[in-house]
Scaffold this motif. Sequence first.
Motif, PDB file in Angstrom:
ATOM      1  N   HIS A  21      -1.979  -3.607   9.998  1.00  0.00           N
ATOM      2  CA  HIS A  21      -3.412  -3.171   9.360  1.00  0.00           C
ATOM      3  C   HIS A  21      -3.780  -1.675   9.982  1.00  0.00           C
ATOM      4  O   HIS A  21      -2.976  -1.082  10.328  1.00  0.00           O
TER       5      HIS A  21
ATOM      6  N   ARG B 122      -1.341  -6.523   5.762  1.00  0.00           N
ATOM      7  CA  ARG B 122      -0.042  -7.471   5.366  1.00  0.00           C
ATOM      8  C   ARG B 122       0.179  -8.309   6.611  1.00  0.00           C
ATOM      9  O   ARG B 122       0.196  -7.924   7.493  1.00  0.00           O
TER      10      ARG B 122
ATOM     11  N   GLU C  51      -7.867  -3.635   5.284  1.00  0.00           N
ATOM     12  CA  GLU C  51      -6.762  -4.213   4.270  1.00  0.00           C
ATOM     13  C   GLU C  51      -5.295  -4.340   5.349  1.00  0.00           C
ATOM     14  O   GLU C  51      -5.204  -3.431   6.223  1.00  0.00           O
TER      15      GLU C  51
ATOM     16  N   TRP D 130      -2.404  -4.745  -1.230  1.00  0.00           N
ATOM     17  CA  TRP D 130      -2.700  -4.943   0.207  1.00  0.00           C
ATOM     18  C   TRP D 130      -3.651  -6.331  -0.048  1.00  0.00           C
ATOM     19  O   TRP D 130      -4.467  -6.198  -0.895  1.00  0.00           O
ATOM     20  N   SER D 131      -3.562  -7.145   1.186  1.00  0.00           N
ATOM     21  CA  SER D 131      -4.605  -8.393   1.100  1.00  0.00           C
ATOM     22  C   SER D 131      -5.593  -7.504   1.851  1.00  0.00           C
ATOM     23  O   SER D 131      -5.716  -6.513   2.320  1.00  0.00           O
TER      24      SER D 131
ATOM     25  N   ASN E 255      -5.018 -15.960   0.881  1.00  0.00           N
ATOM     26  CA  ASN E 255      -5.968 -15.078   0.412  1.00  0.00           C
ATOM     27  C   ASN E 255      -5.900 -14.283  -0.764  1.00  0.00           C
ATOM     28  O   ASN E 255      -4.929 -13.530  -0.985  1.00  0.00           O
ATOM     29  N   GLU E 256      -6.559 -14.778  -1.751  1.00  0.00           N
ATOM     30  CA  GLU E 256      -6.593 -14.138  -2.976  1.00  0.00           C
ATOM     31  C   GLU E 256      -7.033 -12.770  -3.191  1.00  0.00           C
ATOM     32  O   GLU E 256      -6.891 -12.092  -4.290  1.00  0.00           O
ATOM     33  N   ARG E 257      -7.899 -12.257  -2.059  1.00  0.00           N
ATOM     34  CA  ARG E 257      -8.446 -11.004  -2.352  1.00  0.00           C
ATOM     35  C   ARG E 257      -7.536  -9.827  -2.051  1.00  0.00           C
ATOM     36  O   ARG E 257      -6.786  -9.842  -1.048  1.00  0.00           O
ATOM     37  N   THR E 258      -7.238  -9.173  -3.109  1.00  0.00           N
ATOM     38  CA  THR E 258      -6.007  -7.930  -2.975  1.00  0.00           C
ATOM     39  C   THR E 258      -6.928  -6.625  -3.445  1.00  0.00           C
ATOM     40  O   THR E 258      -7.766  -6.624  -4.276  1.00  0.00           O
TER      41      THR E 258
ATOM     42  N   CYS F  38      -9.554  -8.201   3.901  1.00  0.00           N
ATOM     43  CA  CYS F  38     -10.421  -8.977   4.692  1.00  0.00           C
ATOM     44  C   CYS F  38     -11.806  -8.373   4.607  1.00  0.00           C
ATOM     45  O   CYS F  38     -11.977  -7.222   4.990  1.00  0.00           O
TER      46      CYS F  38
ATOM     47  N   LEU G 250       2.033  -9.984   1.069  1.00  0.00           N
ATOM     48  CA  LEU G 250       0.699 -10.472   1.237  1.00  0.00           C
ATOM     49  C   LEU G 250       0.286 -11.803   1.833  1.00  0.00           C
ATOM     50  O   LEU G 250       1.085 -12.634   2.006  1.00  0.00           O
ATOM     51  N   ASP G 251      -0.972 -11.901   2.253  1.00  0.00           N
ATOM     52  CA  ASP G 251      -1.602 -12.968   2.740  1.00  0.00           C
ATOM     53  C   ASP G 251      -1.426 -14.364   1.746  1.00  0.00           C
ATOM     54  O   ASP G 251      -2.245 -14.098   0.711  1.00  0.00           O
TER      55      ASP G 251
END
Length: 380
Positions: free
Chosen positions: A54, A89, A87, A117-118, A106-109, A120, A102-103
């Motif tokens: 991160h 990985r 952001e 990047w994933s 977690n669908e948020r990119t 949060c 990617l995570d």
Amino acid sequence: MSAASELAIQELLLSGPTGEAVDAFIEAHDFPIREGPHTTFVFRGEATSVLLGHWLFGTAAAREMERVPDSDLWFLTLDLPAESRVEYRFQRVRGADAEWILDPLNERTVRDPFGVWSVCHGEGYQRPEWTEEDPQVGRGELSVTHVRSRAFGTRAVSVYTPFGFRNRRRYPLLVVLDGEDYLRHAACRTVLDNLIHRREIPPLIAAFVTPEKRIREYADNPAHAEFLTSELVSHLQAEFPIRLRPDDRGLVGAGLGAVAALTAAWRYPGFFGKLLLSSGSFTFTDAGPSTRTALLDPVVDFVNAYRADPRRVSRRVFVSCGIYEPLIYENRSLVPLLRESGMEVRYIEAPDGHNWENWRDRLRVGLSWLFPGPLWLYYR
């Protein structure tokens, strides 16, 4: 670790985690798990080790995750202030092989010039609605003009004209460095449409300029400063109805682009009446050695010189930086010097990192302070 996520992990530990128990844990949560200031990152998969990579300054660049014994589940809990964006990985290590991924939970990119990047979101963060397209808002137009430069040849520049544009009136000018990235990754066209529609900034013309050799052009290059002032603006004033006063000209840059903006203002003081500097790479060595690449030596020399002799180069300067990025110290150090020079300065820190969505999310407060529209008093 927070109580709720700790309890869930402890239940897995006590149950001797079977595949079914891990399946149930995954099914019961959204990831990363947010609980107040605590955020638990979770990865499931076979690995020798898993690291969370991160952009959090003040912590290790990659933090090793803990494995739930006898399972393929890994976790790490961090404390993140409210409204944070991170952001990240995962680095999955399997024997001698390591890969950044990617995570999967977690669908948020988010995509930037360096990849995907994933993301949060800390408690309370929401993407600002003024960065989203609104079907009720008239859209400005983008066109391309070609500017001849003695140093750089012919350069294509994207020019934004606001909805309702009229040739018979004159407009302020905003020059945006790394222009294509601002358009693609910071929704700058949409932001301008929305802020103009809401009368938070006046209708303006924006020129989006993209470098060909970024470090060479942006690292205190006198030819680039000359291009912006003597060539680009002169060309735009000949092609578009632009106001001629310096106070109606603004220059925007992020990262190394912020350095390019400040150095252009340094070389041509007063030409741009307003500067917007986001997460500037203002590296200096007068207080200790630099860890930056030698390619940035001209930047270090410039910042050292400015720190030794701060000068008034513009009227208003808006500066922002993310608290999770290594450049926070440099930006905090620069702001008092800008103020001491006699310029009006507004400085904002955000719970975010060195990325385009951080810079996007600061555009409203920055632009409305530099170019206040009729409703600006609402934000004072």
